[in-house]
Design a protein around this motif. Structure first.
Motif, PDB file in Angstrom:
ATOM      1  N   PHE A 108     -10.652   6.079  10.161  1.00 11.72           N
ATOM      2  CA  PHE A 108     -10.235   5.504   8.882  1.00 11.72           C
ATOM      3  C   PHE A 108      -9.343   6.484   8.124  1.00 11.72           C
ATOM      4  CE2 PHE A 108     -14.193   3.125   9.674  1.00 11.72           C
ATOM      5  CZ  PHE A 108     -13.708   1.824   9.535  1.00 11.72           C
ATOM      6  N   GLY A 109      -8.484   7.162   8.873  1.00  9.03           N
ATOM      7  CA  GLY A 109      -7.621   8.159   8.254  1.00  9.03           C
ATOM      8  C   GLY A 109      -6.657   7.602   7.237  1.00  9.03           C
ATOM      9  N   ASP A 110      -6.325   6.310   7.326  1.00  4.45           N
ATOM     10  CA  ASP A 110      -5.399   5.703   6.374  1.00  4.45           C
ATOM     11  C   ASP A 110      -6.117   4.880   5.309  1.00  4.45           C
ATOM     12  OD1 ASP A 110      -6.296   3.816   8.131  1.00  4.45           O
ATOM     13  OD2 ASP A 110      -4.383   2.771   8.332  1.00  4.45           O
ATOM     14  N   ARG A 111      -7.459   4.975   5.262  1.00 11.91           N
ATOM     15  CA  ARG A 111      -8.233   4.233   4.256  1.00 11.91           C
ATOM     16  C   ARG A 111      -9.267   5.185   3.656  1.00 11.91           C
ATOM     17  NH1 ARG A 111      -9.946  -1.228   7.343  1.00 11.91           N
ATOM     18  NH2 ARG A 111      -9.310  -0.108   9.227  1.00 11.91           N
ATOM     19  N   THR A 112      -8.896   5.818   2.571  1.00 18.35           N
ATOM     20  CA  THR A 112      -9.765   6.835   1.975  1.00 18.35           C
ATOM     21  C   THR A 112     -11.073   6.251   1.452  1.00 18.35           C
ATOM     22  OG1 THR A 112      -8.640   6.575  -0.155  1.00 18.35           O
ATOM     23  CG2 THR A 112      -7.808   8.280   1.328  1.00 18.35           C
ATOM     24  N   ALA A 113     -11.074   4.979   1.062  1.00 21.57           N
ATOM     25  CA  ALA A 113     -12.300   4.386   0.535  1.00 21.57           C
ATOM     26  C   ALA A 113     -13.366   4.235   1.601  1.00 21.57           C
ATOM     27  CB  ALA A 113     -11.997   3.020  -0.085  1.00 21.57           C
ATOM     28  N   GLN A 114     -12.989   4.303   2.875  1.00 24.91           N
ATOM     29  CA  GLN A 114     -13.947   4.170   3.964  1.00 24.91           C
ATOM     30  C   GLN A 114     -14.410   5.524   4.496  1.00 24.91           C
ATOM     31  OE1 GLN A 114     -15.094   1.209   4.808  1.00 24.91           O
ATOM     32  NE2 GLN A 114     -13.742   0.203   3.344  1.00 24.91           N
ATOM     33  N   GLN A 115     -13.883   6.597   3.965  1.00 24.41           N
ATOM     34  CA  GLN A 115     -14.207   7.923   4.472  1.00 24.41           C
ATOM     35  C   GLN A 115     -15.447   8.487   3.785  1.00 24.41           C
ATOM     36  OE1 GLN A 115     -10.733  10.363   4.056  1.00 24.41           O
ATOM     37  NE2 GLN A 115      -9.526   9.175   5.506  1.00 24.41           N
ATOM     38  N   ILE A 116     -16.137   9.364   4.498  1.00 23.50           N
ATOM     39  CA  ILE A 116     -17.296  10.059   3.948  1.00 23.50           C
ATOM     40  C   ILE A 116     -16.824  11.385   3.360  1.00 23.50           C
ATOM     41  CG2 ILE A 116     -19.553  11.054   4.438  1.00 23.50           C
ATOM     42  CD1 ILE A 116     -19.457   8.049   4.706  1.00 23.50           C
ATOM     43  N   PRO A 159       0.822  -1.206   0.000  1.00 29.54           N
ATOM     44  CA  PRO A 159       0.000   0.000   0.000  1.00 29.54           C
ATOM     45  C   PRO A 159       0.854   1.252   0.000  1.00 29.54           C
ATOM     46  CG  PRO A 159       0.049  -0.969   2.188  1.00 29.54           C
ATOM     47  CD  PRO A 159       0.766  -1.920   1.286  1.00 29.54           C
ATOM     48  N   ALA A 160       0.343   2.255  -0.704  1.00 30.00           N
ATOM     49  CA  ALA A 160       1.037   3.536  -0.724  1.00 30.00           C
ATOM     50  C   ALA A 160       0.895   4.200   0.639  1.00 30.00           C
ATOM     51  CB  ALA A 160       0.441   4.432  -1.817  1.00 30.00           C
ATOM     52  N   PRO A 161       1.906   4.924   1.092  1.00 30.44           N
ATOM     53  CA  PRO A 161       1.803   5.574   2.403  1.00 30.44           C
ATOM     54  C   PRO A 161       0.682   6.602   2.417  1.00 30.44           C
ATOM     55  CG  PRO A 161       3.689   6.410   1.177  1.00 30.44           C
ATOM     56  CD  PRO A 161       3.175   5.235   0.406  1.00 30.44           C
ATOM     57  N   SER A 162       0.004   6.730   3.549  1.00 29.62           N
ATOM     58  CA  SER A 162      -1.094   7.678   3.706  1.00 29.62           C
ATOM     59  C   SER A 162      -0.846   8.535   4.927  1.00 29.62           C
ATOM     60  CB  SER A 162      -2.422   6.931   3.855  1.00 29.62           C
ATOM     61  OG  SER A 162      -3.461   7.834   4.091  1.00 29.62           O
ATOM     62  N   THR A 163      -1.091   9.821   4.771  1.00 27.06           N
ATOM     63  CA  THR A 163      -0.872  10.747   5.870  1.00 27.06           C
ATOM     64  C   THR A 163      -2.092  10.802   6.759  1.00 27.06           C
ATOM     65  OG1 THR A 163       0.583  12.085   4.483  1.00 27.06           O
ATOM     66  CG2 THR A 163      -0.318  13.117   6.469  1.00 27.06           C
ATOM     67  N   VAL A 164      -1.931  10.506   8.046  1.00 26.52           N
ATOM     68  CA  VAL A 164      -3.003  10.613   9.017  1.00 26.52           C
ATOM     69  C   VAL A 164      -2.834  11.928   9.759  1.00 26.52           C
ATOM     70  CG1 VAL A 164      -4.113   9.571  11.006  1.00 26.52           C
ATOM     71  CG2 VAL A 164      -3.090   8.112   9.250  1.00 26.52           C
ATOM     72  N   VAL A 165      -3.772  12.837   9.579  1.00 30.61           N
ATOM     73  CA  VAL A 165      -3.667  14.153  10.185  1.00 30.61           C
ATOM     74  C   VAL A 165      -4.067  14.068  11.646  1.00 30.61           C
ATOM     75  CG1 VAL A 165      -4.465  16.530  10.086  1.00 30.61           C
ATOM     76  CG2 VAL A 165      -4.163  15.231   7.973  1.00 30.61           C
ATOM     77  N   ALA A 166      -3.169  14.465  12.534  1.00 32.93           N
ATOM     78  CA  ALA A 166      -3.463  14.483  13.968  1.00 32.93           C
ATOM     79  C   ALA A 166      -4.210  15.761  14.300  1.00 32.93           C
ATOM     80  CB  ALA A 166      -2.173  14.389  14.769  1.00 32.93           C
ATOM     81  N   LEU A 167      -5.346  15.604  14.948  1.00 39.03           N
ATOM     82  CA  LEU A 167      -6.166  16.753  15.295  1.00 39.03           C
ATOM     83  C   LEU A 167      -5.867  17.208  16.716  1.00 39.03           C
ATOM     84  CD1 LEU A 167      -9.533  15.457  13.826  1.00 39.03           C
ATOM     85  CD2 LEU A 167      -7.790  16.829  12.698  1.00 39.03           C
ATOM     86  N   GLU A 168      -6.130  18.462  16.967  1.00 35.24           N
ATOM     87  CA  GLU A 168      -5.904  18.992  18.299  1.00 35.24           C
ATOM     88  C   GLU A 168      -6.927  18.423  19.262  1.00 35.24           C
ATOM     89  OE1 GLU A 168      -5.652  23.345  20.527  1.00 35.24           O
ATOM     90  OE2 GLU A 168      -5.817  23.182  18.341  1.00 35.24           O
ATOM     91  N   PRO A 169      -6.521  17.879  20.394  1.00 36.66           N
ATOM     92  CA  PRO A 169      -7.462  17.275  21.344  1.00 36.66           C
ATOM     93  C   PRO A 169      -8.479  18.292  21.851  1.00 36.66           C
ATOM     94  CG  PRO A 169      -5.198  16.670  21.869  1.00 36.66           C
ATOM     95  CD  PRO A 169      -5.121  17.754  20.837  1.00 36.66           C
ATOM     96  N   PHE A 196     -19.429  12.059  11.369  1.00 38.89           N
ATOM     97  CA  PHE A 196     -18.609  12.336  10.188  1.00 38.89           C
ATOM     98  C   PHE A 196     -17.122  12.395  10.547  1.00 38.89           C
ATOM     99  CE2 PHE A 196     -16.444  15.294   7.364  1.00 38.89           C
ATOM    100  CZ  PHE A 196     -16.864  14.916   6.106  1.00 38.89           C
ATOM    101  N   GLU A 197     -16.805  13.172  11.589  1.00 40.76           N
ATOM    102  CA  GLU A 197     -15.406  13.391  11.944  1.00 40.76           C
ATOM    103  C   GLU A 197     -14.768  12.130  12.531  1.00 40.76           C
ATOM    104  OE1 GLU A 197     -15.538  16.775  14.493  1.00 40.76           O
ATOM    105  OE2 GLU A 197     -15.961  18.188  12.875  1.00 40.76           O
ATOM    106  N   ALA A 198     -15.503  11.388  13.369  1.00 43.61           N
ATOM    107  CA  ALA A 198     -14.946  10.184  13.974  1.00 43.61           C
ATOM    108  C   ALA A 198     -14.675   9.122  12.919  1.00 43.61           C
ATOM    109  CB  ALA A 198     -15.902   9.648  15.038  1.00 43.61           C
ATOM    110  N   ASN A 199     -15.583   8.931  11.997  1.00 47.10           N
ATOM    111  CA  ASN A 199     -15.376   7.944  10.938  1.00 47.10           C
ATOM    112  C   ASN A 199     -14.135   8.276  10.122  1.00 47.10           C
ATOM    113  OD1 ASN A 199     -16.585   5.749   8.935  1.00 47.10           O
ATOM    114  ND2 ASN A 199     -16.068   7.523   7.699  1.00 47.10           N
ATOM    115  N   ASN A 200     -14.028   9.517   9.696  1.00 50.17           N
ATOM    116  CA  ASN A 200     -12.895   9.888   8.853  1.00 50.17           C
ATOM    117  C   ASN A 200     -11.578   9.904   9.621  1.00 50.17           C
ATOM    118  OD1 ASN A 200     -14.709  10.116   6.817  1.00 50.17           O
ATOM    119  ND2 ASN A 200     -14.618  12.328   6.628  1.00 50.17           N
ATOM    120  N   ARG A 201     -11.628  10.132  10.913  1.00 53.42           N
ATOM    121  CA  ARG A 201     -10.403  10.100  11.709  1.00 53.42           C
ATOM    122  C   ARG A 201      -9.958   8.668  11.957  1.00 53.42           C
ATOM    123  NH1 ARG A 201      -6.372   9.447  13.151  1.00 53.42           N
ATOM    124  NH2 ARG A 201      -5.052  10.463  14.710  1.00 53.42           N
TER     125      ARG A 201
END
Length: 478
Positions: free
Chosen positions: A316-324, A242-252, A309-314
């Protein structure tokens, strides 16, 4: 006697006159007489168009399929190409949309593409909740990296080419614009693919919407798409390289009252707050950051949609096909009370376009409002969340099936639409949302408002029957 003599005389005179004509019918005299009695041939010529006459119909020019249309994408038999929306500014990484029309019902179109894609080396990444309307997304890595989205519009009534309107003009304003809609009964669907083998950025049910994205600052953060381009190998968890994927860390989320959270739910709320997905206001739309979470306060439908929306995309941050995908600003609003100017429009509209939140887009014309400030109920929370776990159409459910599985004494009070989600949640065993949030109970209380802590607990885990990801897993990748 006189009257009889006159009629007899007239008959004899007529016979005398016609007899010669009949005897010379084949003679020159007969032909001359026949020609003299015939209509003027000039009167049978086509007269020039008169004012008010209808001109001959001009055949419509049929759209031409792009020369680079991938041969791996199945074509529905008998479908007619209506329109081609080219790549944005000719860029090779932009998606191309082809709009098709068929006289078949939409469920047949959906069944065809699902079967063809599954049996020809494609991986189904997303599927609509119903078989009559929605978006089917599939991808493949060989021989070429490619992703295709099949956007299926609802079928027209086959009994009448010009069906009578079934909704008021106000409701009609919610319908998707379709400039190429014809009077032919059937289904209009869109095949979206990307030039150069790069997966489509967004699958929108509006075939006329430009592929160009105008995502908000908030959606760029949570989708992790800023400065990068999607690749099918990124979203394929089974790919050997798999190609590397950037997971963006959000501010707590720095809330000072999380200690008020019920003990059983505190670990879930703490993990999600650490991920920064429990925002009480759109992060890109406000400068005021709340310091208290009020975990025991009822959660609004708006807040839960944003967290979902935000929890799902966070997670699955390394799997774009699972993101909304967040909706763009040009999308036709699915709800009258969530216009484009609403700070959560991109999120709520995106969930509706993905078929997660019931709306007219998912085939329910009775749902025209979202009621963003209303309190979230237990049955609605399960109805929205469970499809994100199963990633497949919800099963058919009956009241008896819900009673036999869960044993709820108040099962009859559960809305029939939510019964399907409640039944599917039971099949998730100990990872079900109902068990995680409410523990063992024989009363579901479907209309009871959900607290913020309870709502957050459902978002701690996304998955089905052991195949999923938790907030704790996502924290380890930061």
């Amino acid at each position: 006697m006189v009257a009889w003599s006159r009629s007899t005389g007239s008959f004899l005179l007529l016979s005398v006159l016609l007899l010669p004509l009949a005897s010379c019918a084949n003679s020159g005299l007969g032909k001359t007489l026949q020609d003299s009695l015939a209509a003027d041939p000039r009167l049978t010529e086509t007269a020039p168009d008169q004012p008010g006459s209808s001109p001959a119909p001009t055949p419509q020019t049929q759209a031409t399929l792009p020369a680079d249309f991938p041969g791996e994408i199945p074509r529905y038999p008998g479908a007619t190409l209506q329109e081609v929306v080219p790549a944005t500014n000719g860029q090779p990484n932009s998606e191309i949309a082809t709009v098709w029309q068929t006289t078949d019902a939409s469920d047949r179109v959906f069944a065809f593409y699902r079967e063809q894609l599954q049996t020809n080396g494609w991986e189904i990444a997303e599927a609509p909740l119903t078989s009559s309307q929605g978006t089917l997304v599939a991808q493949r890595n060989s021989p070429n990296a490619l992703q295709v989205s099949v956007v299926i519009a609802p079928s027209s009534a086959p009994s009448s080419p010009t069906p009578a309107p079934t909704s008021s003009p106000e409701d009609n304003s919610l319908a998707e614009p379709s400039p190429n809609a014809s009077a032919i009964a059937g289904t209009q669907f869109t095949l979206r693919y990307s030039a150069g083998g790069v997966p489509a950025a967004q699958a929108s049910p509006n075939p006329t919407t430009s592929p160009e994205q105008t995502e908000s600052e908030e959606s760029e953060v949570f989708l992790g798409a800023e400065g990068t381009s999607d690749n099918p190998t990124t979203s394929n968890a089974t790919s050997p390289n798999p190609a590397p994927s950037t997971v963006v860390a959000l501010e707590p989320n720095s809330y000072t009252d999380l200690n008020q959270t019920p003990q059983d739910l505190k670990p879930y709320v703490t993990d999600l707050a650490q991920l920064g997905v429990l925002n009480l206001a759109p992060s890109a739309k406000t400068k005021t950051v709340p310091t208290t979470f009020s975990p025991n306060k009822p959660v609004s439908r708006r807040e839960y949609a944003r967290w979902l929306f935000e929890a799902n995309n966070r997670l699955f941050g390394d799997r774009t096909a699972q993101q909304i995908r967040a909706a763009n600003n040009s999308a036709q609003p699915a709800f009258r009370d969530v216009p484009r100017t609403d700070p959560d429009f991109a999120v709520i509209q995106g969930l509706a376009e993905a078929g997660i939140i019931p709306s007219s887009l998912s085939g329910d014309p009775t749902v025209t409002t979202f009621r963003p400030e209303a309190q979230l109920s237990r049955e609605i929370m399960v109805l929205w969340k469970v499809p994100m776990d199963t990633r497949q159409p919800l099963p058919t459910a009956t009241l008896d099936a819900v009673k036999q599985t869960w044993g709820f004494q108040d099962a009859a009070r559960i809305d029939p639409k939510a019964q399907r989600a409640v039944l599917a949640d039971f099949q998730n065993a100990d990872l079900s949302n109902i068990r995680r949030v409410f523990g063992y109970t024989t009363l579901f209380q479907p209309k009871r408002p959900v607290t913020r802590a309870e709502a957050a607990a459902t978002l701690w885990y996304f998955g089905y029957q052991g195949d999923g990801v938790s907030a704790q897993d996502a924290l380890k990748t930061q």
